[in-house]
Each structure stands twice: as structure tokens, then as C-alpha cells.
Motif scaffolding. Structure first.
Motif, PDB file in Angstrom:
ATOM      1  N   VAL A   1      17.396  26.642   3.308  1.00 54.37           N
ATOM      2  CA  VAL A   1      17.560  25.369   4.009  1.00 54.37           C
ATOM      3  C   VAL A   1      16.235  24.994   4.683  1.00 54.37           C
ATOM      4  O   VAL A   1      15.612  25.819   5.364  1.00 54.37           O
ATOM      5  N   GLU A   2      15.801  23.768   4.496  1.00 49.51           N
ATOM      6  CA  GLU A   2      14.554  23.316   5.107  1.00 49.51           C
ATOM      7  C   GLU A   2      14.559  21.808   5.285  1.00 49.51           C
ATOM      8  O   GLU A   2      15.358  21.092   4.670  1.00 49.51           O
ATOM      9  N   MET A   3      13.647  21.337   6.128  1.00 51.17           N
ATOM     10  CA  MET A   3      13.426  19.907   6.312  1.00 51.17           C
ATOM     11  C   MET A   3      12.036  19.564   5.784  1.00 51.17           C
ATOM     12  O   MET A   3      11.102  20.355   5.892  1.00 51.17           O
ATOM     13  N   ARG A   4      11.910  18.390   5.202  1.00 56.59           N
ATOM     14  CA  ARG A   4      10.602  17.926   4.743  1.00 56.59           C
ATOM     15  C   ARG A   4      10.498  16.430   4.964  1.00 56.59           C
ATOM     16  O   ARG A   4      11.500  15.733   5.133  1.00 56.59           O
ATOM     17  N   LYS A   5       9.276  15.949   4.971  1.00 54.86           N
ATOM     18  CA  LYS A   5       9.036  14.518   5.092  1.00 54.86           C
ATOM     19  C   LYS A   5       9.410  13.812   3.792  1.00 54.86           C
ATOM     20  O   LYS A   5       9.254  14.365   2.703  1.00 54.86           O
ATOM     21  N   ALA A   6       9.877  12.591   3.908  1.00 48.20           N
ATOM     22  CA  ALA A   6      10.190  11.800   2.719  1.00 48.20           C
ATOM     23  C   ALA A   6       8.911  11.540   1.926  1.00 48.20           C
ATOM     24  O   ALA A   6       7.843  11.297   2.493  1.00 48.20           O
ATOM     25  N   ASP A   7       9.006  11.629   0.597  1.00 54.89           N
ATOM     26  CA  ASP A   7       7.855  11.359  -0.267  1.00 54.89           C
ATOM     27  C   ASP A   7       8.110  10.099  -1.083  1.00 54.89           C
ATOM     28  O   ASP A   7       9.109   9.401  -0.899  1.00 54.89           O
ATOM     29  N   LEU A   8       7.190   9.819  -2.013  1.00 50.98           N
ATOM     30  CA  LEU A   8       7.294   8.581  -2.778  1.00 50.98           C
ATOM     31  C   LEU A   8       8.542   8.558  -3.650  1.00 50.98           C
ATOM     32  O   LEU A   8       9.110   7.489  -3.896  1.00 50.98           O
ATOM     33  N   GLU A   9       8.962   9.714  -4.125  1.00 49.22           N
ATOM     34  CA  GLU A   9      10.191   9.753  -4.930  1.00 49.22           C
ATOM     35  C   GLU A   9      11.389   9.311  -4.105  1.00 49.22           C
ATOM     36  O   GLU A   9      12.261   8.589  -4.599  1.00 49.22           O
ATOM     37  N   ASP A  10      11.447   9.724  -2.840  1.00 53.20           N
ATOM     38  CA  ASP A  10      12.533   9.279  -1.962  1.00 53.20           C
ATOM     39  C   ASP A  10      12.476   7.771  -1.757  1.00 53.20           C
ATOM     40  O   ASP A  10      13.499   7.081  -1.779  1.00 53.20           O
ATOM     41  N   VAL A  11      11.257   7.253  -1.545  1.00 49.74           N
ATOM     42  CA  VAL A  11      11.085   5.814  -1.372  1.00 49.74           C
ATOM     43  C   VAL A  11      11.528   5.072  -2.631  1.00 49.74           C
ATOM     44  O   VAL A  11      12.249   4.067  -2.558  1.00 49.74           O
ATOM     45  N   PHE A  12      11.113   5.570  -3.782  1.00 50.93           N
ATOM     46  CA  PHE A  12      11.447   4.937  -5.062  1.00 50.93           C
ATOM     47  C   PHE A  12      12.965   4.876  -5.258  1.00 50.93           C
ATOM     48  O   PHE A  12      13.521   3.819  -5.589  1.00 50.93           O
TER      49      PHE A  12
ATOM     50  N   ARG B   1       0.846  -1.179   0.000  1.00 52.19           N
ATOM     51  CA  ARG B   1       0.000   0.000   0.000  1.00 52.19           C
ATOM     52  C   ARG B   1       0.891   1.241   0.000  1.00 52.19           C
ATOM     53  O   ARG B   1       1.976   1.250   0.590  1.00 52.19           O
ATOM     54  N   THR B   2       0.420   2.297  -0.649  1.00 52.24           N
ATOM     55  CA  THR B   2       1.199   3.528  -0.739  1.00 52.24           C
ATOM     56  C   THR B   2       1.512   4.067   0.650  1.00 52.24           C
ATOM     57  O   THR B   2       2.643   4.501   0.919  1.00 52.24           O
ATOM     58  N   SER B   3       0.551   4.027   1.541  1.00 55.29           N
ATOM     59  CA  SER B   3       0.754   4.529   2.900  1.00 55.29           C
ATOM     60  C   SER B   3       1.835   3.741   3.631  1.00 55.29           C
ATOM     61  O   SER B   3       2.637   4.311   4.377  1.00 55.29           O
ATOM     62  N   ALA B   4       1.887   2.420   3.400  1.00 54.01           N
ATOM     63  CA  ALA B   4       2.896   1.594   4.052  1.00 54.01           C
ATOM     64  C   ALA B   4       4.292   1.884   3.498  1.00 54.01           C
ATOM     65  O   ALA B   4       5.277   1.909   4.252  1.00 54.01           O
ATOM     66  N   LEU B   5       4.387   2.096   2.202  1.00 56.35           N
ATOM     67  CA  LEU B   5       5.685   2.433   1.607  1.00 56.35           C
ATOM     68  C   LEU B   5       6.200   3.755   2.167  1.00 56.35           C
ATOM     69  O   LEU B   5       7.384   3.889   2.488  1.00 56.35           O
ATOM     70  N   LEU B   6       5.308   4.730   2.299  1.00 57.79           N
ATOM     71  CA  LEU B   6       5.711   6.031   2.834  1.00 57.79           C
ATOM     72  C   LEU B   6       6.066   5.934   4.309  1.00 57.79           C
ATOM     73  O   LEU B   6       7.004   6.590   4.781  1.00 57.79           O
ATOM     74  N   LYS B   7       5.349   5.116   5.049  1.00 57.60           N
ATOM     75  CA  LYS B   7       5.613   4.963   6.477  1.00 57.60           C
ATOM     76  C   LYS B   7       6.981   4.349   6.716  1.00 57.60           C
ATOM     77  O   LYS B   7       7.665   4.667   7.698  1.00 57.60           O
ATOM     78  N   ALA B   8       7.376   3.452   5.803  1.00 59.92           N
ATOM     79  CA  ALA B   8       8.668   2.786   5.940  1.00 59.92           C
ATOM     80  C   ALA B   8       9.827   3.646   5.448  1.00 59.92           C
ATOM     81  O   ALA B   8      10.988   3.253   5.571  1.00 59.92           O
ATOM     82  N   ALA B   9       9.513   4.811   4.885  1.00 58.27           N
ATOM     83  CA  ALA B   9      10.559   5.697   4.366  1.00 58.27           C
ATOM     84  C   ALA B   9      11.448   6.190   5.511  1.00 58.27           C
ATOM     85  O   ALA B   9      11.026   6.294   6.657  1.00 58.27           O
ATOM     86  N   SER B  10      12.658   6.533   5.164  1.00 57.90           N
ATOM     87  CA  SER B  10      13.653   6.912   6.165  1.00 57.90           C
ATOM     88  C   SER B  10      13.476   8.359   6.603  1.00 57.90           C
ATOM     89  O   SER B  10      14.151   9.257   6.125  1.00 57.90           O
ATOM     90  N   GLY B  11      12.517   8.608   7.475  1.00 49.00           N
ATOM     91  CA  GLY B  11      12.396   9.876   8.161  1.00 49.00           C
ATOM     92  C   GLY B  11      12.238  11.096   7.289  1.00 49.00           C
ATOM     93  O   GLY B  11      11.294  11.215   6.518  1.00 49.00           O
ATOM     94  N   ASN B  12      13.210  12.004   7.399  1.00 53.13           N
ATOM     95  CA  ASN B  12      13.120  13.315   6.773  1.00 53.13           C
ATOM     96  C   ASN B  12      14.168  13.502   5.684  1.00 53.13           C
ATOM     97  O   ASN B  12      15.048  12.661   5.499  1.00 53.13           O
ATOM     98  N   VAL B  13      14.029  14.631   5.002  1.00 50.23           N
ATOM     99  CA  VAL B  13      14.981  14.984   3.944  1.00 50.23           C
ATOM    100  C   VAL B  13      15.437  16.419   4.183  1.00 50.23           C
ATOM    101  O   VAL B  13      14.612  17.318   4.391  1.00 50.23           O
ATOM    102  N   LEU B  14      16.754  16.620   4.175  1.00 50.81           N
ATOM    103  CA  LEU B  14      17.330  17.953   4.264  1.00 50.81           C
ATOM    104  C   LEU B  14      17.426  18.521   2.856  1.00 50.81           C
ATOM    105  O   LEU B  14      17.990  17.888   1.963  1.00 50.81           O
ATOM    106  N   ARG B  15      16.889  19.734   2.677  1.00 48.97           N
ATOM    107  CA  ARG B  15      16.852  20.344   1.346  1.00 48.97           C
ATOM    108  C   ARG B  15      17.442  21.743   1.410  1.00 48.97           C
ATOM    109  O   ARG B  15      17.148  22.504   2.324  1.00 48.97           O
ATOM    110  N   PHE B  16      18.308  22.052   0.442  1.00 45.62           N
ATOM    111  CA  PHE B  16      18.844  23.410   0.349  1.00 45.62           C
ATOM    112  C   PHE B  16      19.279  23.682  -1.085  1.00 45.62           C
ATOM    113  O   PHE B  16      19.329  22.765  -1.917  1.00 45.62           O
ATOM    114  N   LYS B  17      19.581  24.936  -1.366  1.00 47.70           N
ATOM    115  CA  LYS B  17      20.064  25.339  -2.686  1.00 47.70           C
ATOM    116  C   LYS B  17      21.506  25.798  -2.591  1.00 47.70           C
ATOM    117  O   LYS B  17      21.902  26.440  -1.617  1.00 47.70           O
TER     118      LYS B  17
END
Length: 341
Positions: free
Chosen positions: A286-297, A223-239
Motif C-alpha cells: 500500500v502506498e500513496m503517489r502523486k497523480a501523473d499524466l496518465e491519471d490526468v488523461f 502546458r504539461t505542468s499546468a495539466l499536472l497541477k490541476a490533477a486531483s491530488g494523490n493516488v492510493l495504490r495497492f496490490k
């Protein structure tokens, strides 16, 4: 009963590389059942085998081994019934230049033996924003309008199972919103939808379950929700305009000036920022965000690194056909009649 069932399906093609007489394994024992009423996503990188799966499902190529059914009808031995149950929206823009929009949809209805279908055709035209183009020749339509027309053609016989192969590739926001609104409505009415897409945000928003395919094998199914739940936490994003240190570059996902790094915990975030400071990079936003499906993929694809290329070759006499090109190989599916072989 499953809406779509792949039962230990394998497909091999003559190999242009490898030892003489070898075959290339495009699908390797794929086992997948999609239940009635599901909105299901099939994801994978180019060359993963998605096109081959859809080609077999649409009856455009035969599996080397295994069996595929649509609502219980075998796509090879009971092909006429199976194709009536299936509507395929191909990736390529395929159209008949000799007819206008309404005429093309009437002809498409005729391929499935449906007469007096104008009420449903009118609903399709209205729902897909084609009503004002009903009398326009197909050659006069823009690329986006032709894409809408492909959807209408696939749905003109009211199939219970809908296959969307990269339906929004290269189209504008308006078409995406129109298409997803209409397809979601059909799904709520009980239609089963199988979607392949490289726009992972679409799959995350629409699909209840997702399978990920790599080198002809399913490497994730949940399930999509299960894949996202198993994702590794957060993502650090910056330019940044600078070049990342090798240690960071090996883990980063870089898009232009945007850098994204998986962050499992606070210590990892501190280590990233320390490495950035030590390298003298100038960063902003600089920001933090939750992992999304692209990160899981990306994580799943990296964890399932491809085996040695030779493992996808096998000795034996080559098959008569050749592998389909990348993208969609189901152009003919929109015009294949219910009684075609």
C-alpha cells in the motif's frame, strides 16, 4: 509564425454505419497552433482522430474543410515546400528490401533534391546507433534497427518540423533512450517536434505542451505542468488478488493485481481503506503517489464522455476516400518526394 497550424479543420468519410449517404466525422473543427521550437504532445485513445490529423499534415489525405500549414506553407496549395519542411516517422515498419542502409538514406536524400549528403548521413547513423549496419541490407535489420532507420529517413533532409507517430511502440529500452536523446538534442537546436504516443510517461517527460483529442475534438490543451497541477491530488495504490467491491471497482484503475484509486483528501483515503477491510481483501504494498499524466488523461477522457454515436454522422454525399485504419496511416510519407502531388 506557427510551425504547425490546424485552422478549423474537419474531415468526414463515407460511413459504413448510420443512415444511407451519411458521412462519419473523424475531425470536428480542430483548431491548434504549435509554435516553432516546441516539443508538443498529441494524445488520445484509438479512434480519436490522431492518424487523420497526421495524414492531413503529411499531405496523404485532404481535409473536408479548414486549412493546415507548416511554417506558413499550405500542405495542399504549397505542398512541395510544406513537405520539405516536414519529416514524418510513421508507426509501421516500412522499408525497401533492395538497398542497404546507406543506399536507402542516399535515395531518400535524392527525393528532396539533396546531393553530397554523406556527412549528415554519417551523423545520423552514428547518433542512432546504425553506424555498424550501414552496409547491411534492410531485410537483415531487426525490428528495432528498422525503427531507427525510419527516424533516419525522416531526418535525412534536415526538416525543421519533425512528426513522431508512436515512434517507440514495441521497442526496447535502449532504442527509446537513444531516440529521445537524439530528438531532444534536435529540439534544443530549434527543431519543432510533434509526438503522438500511448506511453504517457514519455509525453510527461518530454513535452512542454499537450493536446488531448477525443472523438475528433480537442478536449484539453495546456502546458504539461499546468495539466499536472490541476490533477486531483494523490493516488492510493495497492496490490490484491481479490475482486474489488463494485463501489471501488467503478473508480479504480486496475492493471493485473495493481489497483489505483484517485484520492482527493484524507477522508477519501480512509473510506477506500475501510471498504477494502470490510470486503475482506488481502492487500499488500500500500502506498500513496502523486497523480501523473496518465491519471490526468483518464480523468479528462472520462469527463468528456463520447456523445451519442449518431452525432458523429451527418447527412450528405459520401466522399471518395475511406478512413485510414487505426494506428499510423503515414507509411508513404517517408518516401514522398518534395515535388509529389
Amino acid at each position: 509564425m506557427s510551425a504547425i497550424s490546424f485552422q478549423s479543420v474537419s474531415k468526414s468519410y463515407p460511413s459504413p454505419r448510420g443512415p444511407a449517404g451519411a458521412t462519419f466525422l473523424a475531425l470536428d473543427g480542430v483548431q491548434l497552433d504549435i509554435e516553432e521550437g516546441e516539443f508538443f504532445g498529441l494524445l488520445g485513445p484509438n479512434g480519436a482522430g490522431k492518424t487523420t490529423m497526421i495524414s492531413i499534415l503529411a499531405g496523404l489525405t485532404r481535409a473536408t474543410s479548414g486549412r493546415v500549414t507548416v511554417l506558413g506553407s499550405d500542405v495542399q496549395t504549397d505542398y512541395a515546400v510544406a513537405r520539405r519542411k516536414l519529416g514524418v516517422v510513421p508507426q509501421e515498419l516500412v522499408f525497401d528490401p533492395f538497398f542497404n542502409v546507406r543506399e536507402a538514406l542516399r535515395f531518400q536524400s535524392g527525393y528532396f533534391g539533396i546531393k553530397n549528403n554523406d556527412a549528415w548521413i554519417d551523423e545520423l547513423l552514428d547518433s542512432l546507433g546504425l553506424a555498424d549496419k550501414a552496409g547491411a541490407n534492410m531485410r537483415q535489420l531487426s525490428g528495432g534497427m528498422k525503427r531507427r532507420m525510419l527516424v533516419a529517413q525522416a531526418l535525412v533532409h534536415k526538416p525543421p518540423v519533425i512528426v513522431l507517430d508512436e515512434p517507440t511502440a514495441g521497442v526496447d529500452v535502449e532504442l527509446r533512450q537513444t531516440l529521445w536523446h537524439f530528438v531532444s538534442k534536435l529540439n534544443k537546436q530549434g527543431h519543432t517536434v510533434l509526438l503522438t504516443t500511448h506511453y504517457l510517461e514519455e509525453a510527461e517527460a518530454l513535452c512542454g505542451r499537450i493536446a488531448m483529442l477525443k472523438t475528433g475534438r480537442i478536449v484539453a490543451l495546456d502546458r504539461t505542468s499546468a495539466l499536472l497541477k490541476a490533477a486531483s491530488g494523490n493516488v492510493l495504490r495497492f496490490k490484491t488478488e481479490g475482486v474489488l467491491p463494485p463501489a471501488l471497482a467503478a473508480r479504480a484503475r486496475v492493471t493485473g493485481t495493481v489497483v489505483q484509486l484517485p484520492a482527493h483528501n484524507a477522508l477519501e483515503i480512509e473510506q477506500y481503506l475501510a471498504a477494502v477491510r470490510e470486503s475482506g481483501l488481502v492487500v499488500e504494498d500500500v502506498e500513496m503517489r502523486k497523480a501523473d499524466l496518465e491519471d490526468v488523461f483518464i480523468d479528462i477522457m472520462n469527463r468528456h464522455s463520447p456523445s451519442q454515436l449518431e452525432e458523429r454522422f451527418s447527412a450528405g454525399p459520401p466522399q471518395a476516400e475511406t478512413a485510414p485504419p487505426g494506428g499510423s496511416a503515414v507509411r508513404a510519407a517517408t518516401n514522398v518526394g518534395a515535388t509529389s502531388a
